[in-house]
Scaffold this active site. Structure first.
Site, mmCIF file in Angstrom:
data_model
loop_
_atom_site.group_PDB
_atom_site.id
_atom_site.type_symbol
_atom_site.label_atom_id
_atom_site.label_comp_id
_atom_site.label_asym_id
_atom_site.label_seq_id
_atom_site.Cartn_x
_atom_site.Cartn_y
_atom_site.Cartn_z
ATOM 1 N N ASP A 116 -4.060 -4.539 5.831
ATOM 2 C CA ASP A 116 -4.751 -5.437 4.922
ATOM 3 C C ASP A 116 -3.575 -6.303 4.454
ATOM 4 O O ASP A 116 -2.411 -5.952 4.244
ATOM 5 C CB ASP A 116 -5.127 -4.410 3.767
ATOM 6 C CG ASP A 116 -5.606 -5.346 2.514
ATOM 7 O OD1 ASP A 116 -6.311 -6.165 2.490
ATOM 8 O OD2 ASP A 116 -5.598 -4.757 1.382
ATOM 9 N N HIS A 133 -2.685 -0.954 -3.413
ATOM 10 C CA HIS A 133 -3.794 0.065 -3.298
ATOM 11 C C HIS A 133 -3.472 1.210 -4.169
ATOM 12 O O HIS A 133 -2.744 1.811 -3.827
ATOM 13 C CB HIS A 133 -3.813 0.380 -1.852
ATOM 14 C CG HIS A 133 -4.217 -0.604 -0.785
ATOM 15 N ND1 HIS A 133 -3.958 -0.532 0.477
ATOM 16 C CD2 HIS A 133 -4.817 -1.880 -1.220
ATOM 17 C CE1 HIS A 133 -4.334 -1.716 1.101
ATOM 18 N NE2 HIS A 133 -4.893 -2.512 0.074
ATOM 19 N N SER A 175 0.800 -1.177 -0.086
ATOM 20 C CA SER A 175 0.156 0.018 -0.025
ATOM 21 C C SER A 175 0.740 1.396 -0.088
ATOM 22 O O SER A 175 1.612 1.572 -0.925
ATOM 23 C CB SER A 175 -1.057 0.079 1.122
ATOM 24 O OG SER A 175 -1.777 1.061 0.933
ATOM 25 N N THR A 176 0.866 2.028 1.071
ATOM 26 C CA THR A 176 1.504 3.458 1.129
ATOM 27 C C THR A 176 3.096 3.060 0.921
ATOM 28 O O THR A 176 3.746 2.489 1.523
ATOM 29 C CB THR A 176 1.349 4.090 2.361
ATOM 30 O OG1 THR A 176 0.045 4.151 2.610
ATOM 31 C CG2 THR A 176 1.857 5.511 2.441
ATOM 32 N N MET A 222 0.031 1.446 5.048
ATOM 33 C CA MET A 222 -0.734 1.746 6.306
ATOM 34 C C MET A 222 -1.869 0.611 6.517
ATOM 35 O O MET A 222 -2.333 0.289 5.670
ATOM 36 C CB MET A 222 -1.180 3.145 6.161
ATOM 37 C CG MET A 222 -1.598 3.598 7.536
ATOM 38 S SD MET A 222 -2.213 5.420 7.402
ATOM 39 C CE MET A 222 -2.830 5.882 9.156
#
Length: 343
Positions: free
Chosen positions: A284, A188, A162-163, A281
Site C-alpha cells: 500500500d 494503518h 503501516s507495521t 507490510m
C-alpha cells in the site's frame, strides 16, 4: 513453519486464536500459556518465532512482561488488545517498548466478520516473523533536532506507514521544528487508536498533531492523521487545501489506505509536495508514491536496515517511485531540506 506461542488468560481466546492460526499452512501454534510465568517457561522450551500477548493478564500485565522480554530475550510480539479508550494508550506503550503490531481481541462484534479477522491476524503473524526486533531501552524523548526552515505555505508533506509505523512516525515528527508546512499522514490503525496516537504525538512534538476532520482546512505547523476506518484524502476548494474523509471500500485491504491519500494529492498537481513511505507490510502506498513522483513531488522511501518490515518501501523502490532511499533517522532532515529548497 512459523512457530507461535499464544499467551492469554482466557482458555476461550487461546482456543480461538489457535484455531484461526491453524488455518494457515505456514503457521504452527506450538503452545498456549495462561500467564506470563507459564509463557516464560514455554518460550525457553518451545523457542517460538512469534508471540501473541494479551495486554491484560493476572499475576503480571502484558506490558510489564513485554519490558522484561524485550530486554532479556527480544522476539516478535503481537499484542492482543481491547479496542477501547483504556486499551489504546497501553497498546501504544507496548509498541514503544518493542511489540511489532497489535490486533483487537475477538469479540461478538468481530464474529460477523471472522474470516476478515482471521486473514488480518494471519497476515500480522507472517509480518512479525519477518520483522526486525529491537531491544527495549528506556530513553527520554528528544527535542526537535532539525533547524527551523523558511516557511512557504504552498508546500505539503505526506507520509504513509503501516507495521512499525507508529514508532517510525514518532521518530520523524519529534525531529521536526514548529515552523513547518502542513503534514498529512495515513497510518494503518483502527478507530480509537488513531485518536490516542494523535494525542500522544501532540503531547511530545513541537508541531500540533491531531486527527483529521472532514472539511477542515490544512494549516502550517499542523500534522493531520487519518482517523481509523476512514480513508483520508486532500481536496482543493477555491485554491485552498482541505481534508476529506470517507468510508468507501477498503483499498489494498486497508481503510485508511496510503494509496488513497497519495493519489488524491497527485491528482491535485499541488506544487512543492514531499512524500515519504515508511515501514510496513504489503505494498500500500507504492503506486501512490509513483504517481506523486510523476506529478512532480519529491519522494522518499525508508531503507531496509531501519524498517521494522521492509514491504511498502521495497515495493515503491521496485517501481522506481523514489528519488531517495533514507534511513529513518534521516527522514526528518531530508523533509526539511526539501522544504528549504522549495521556499
Amino acid at each position: 513453519m512459523i512457530k507461535v506461542l499464544v499467551v492469554d488468560d482466557s482458555p476461550l481466546i487461546r482456543a480461538l486464536l489457535t484455531e484461526i492460526l491453524s488455518q494457515a499452512h505456514d503457521i504452527e501454534v506450538v503452545g498456549g500459556a495462561e500467564d506470563p510465568f507459564e509463557a516464560r517457561d514455554l518460550i525457553k522450551k518451545l523457542n517460538p518465532d512469534v508471540l501473541t500477548l494479551d495486554v491484560e493478564m493476572p499475576k503480571m500485565d502484558g506490558v510489564s512482561f513485554l519490558k522484561n522480554l524485550m530486554r532479556l530475550r527480544p522476539m516478535p510480539v503481537i499484542m492482543i488488545s481491547t479496542l477501547t479508550q483504556q486499551g489504546a494508550p497501553i497498546t501504544l506503550e507496548a509498541l514503544e517498548i518493542g511489540a511489532i503490531d497489535f490486533i483487537a481481541k475477538p469479540t461478538k462484534n468481530v464474529a460477523s466478520q471472522m474470516q476478515v479477522y482471521a486473514d488480518d491476524l494471519i497476515e500480522k503473524v507472517r509480518g512479525a516473523a519477518l520483522a526486525k526486533v529491537r531491544t527495549f531501552k528506556s530513553k527520554p524523548m528528544t527535542a526537535a533536532s532539525v533547524n527551523q526552515v523558511p516557511l512557504n505555505t504552498n508546500q505539503l508533506i505526506a507520509i504513509g506507514a503501516s507495521t512499525g509505523g507508529t514508532e517510525a512516525i514518532k521518530e520523524v515528527l519529534l525531529r521536526l521544528p514548529k515552523n513547518f508546512p502542513p503534514v498529512v499522514i495515513t497510518q494503518h490503525i483502527p478507530p480509537v487508536f488513531s485518536a490516542s496516537f494523535a494525542e500522544r504525538m501532540d503531547r511530545t512534538c513541537e508541531l500540533t498533531v491531531k486527527e483529521a476532520e472532514h472539511g477542515e482546512k490544512l494549516n502550517p505547523s499542523t500534522v493531520y492523521i487519518a482517523p481509523g476506518d476512514y480513508h483520508f484524502s486532500i481536496v482543493k476548494k477555491a485554491g485552498i487545501l482541505h481534508c476529506h474523509l470517507d468510508q468507501n471500500a477498503p483499498v489494498n485491504r486497508h481503510r485508511p489506505a496510503v494509496d488513497v491519500l497519495f493519489n488524491s494529492i497527485a491528482h491535485l498537481k499541488v506544487a512543492n509536495v514531499t512524500a515519504a513511505l515508511l515501514t510496513g507490510m504489503g505494498a500500500d502506498g507504492a503506486h501512490g508514491l509513483l504517481k506523486l513522483k510523476q506529478a512532480g513531488a519529491y519522494t522518499l522511501a525508508q531503507d531496509e536496515a531501519s524498517s521494522v518490515v521492509w514491504g511498502m518501501p521495497k515495493a515503491a523502490i521496485e517501481l522506481d517511485a523514489h528519488h531517495q532511499i533514507v534511513a529513518l533517522e534521516k527522514v526528518a532532515e531530508n523533509l526539511a531540506l526539501q522544504v528549504a529548497k522549495n521556499k
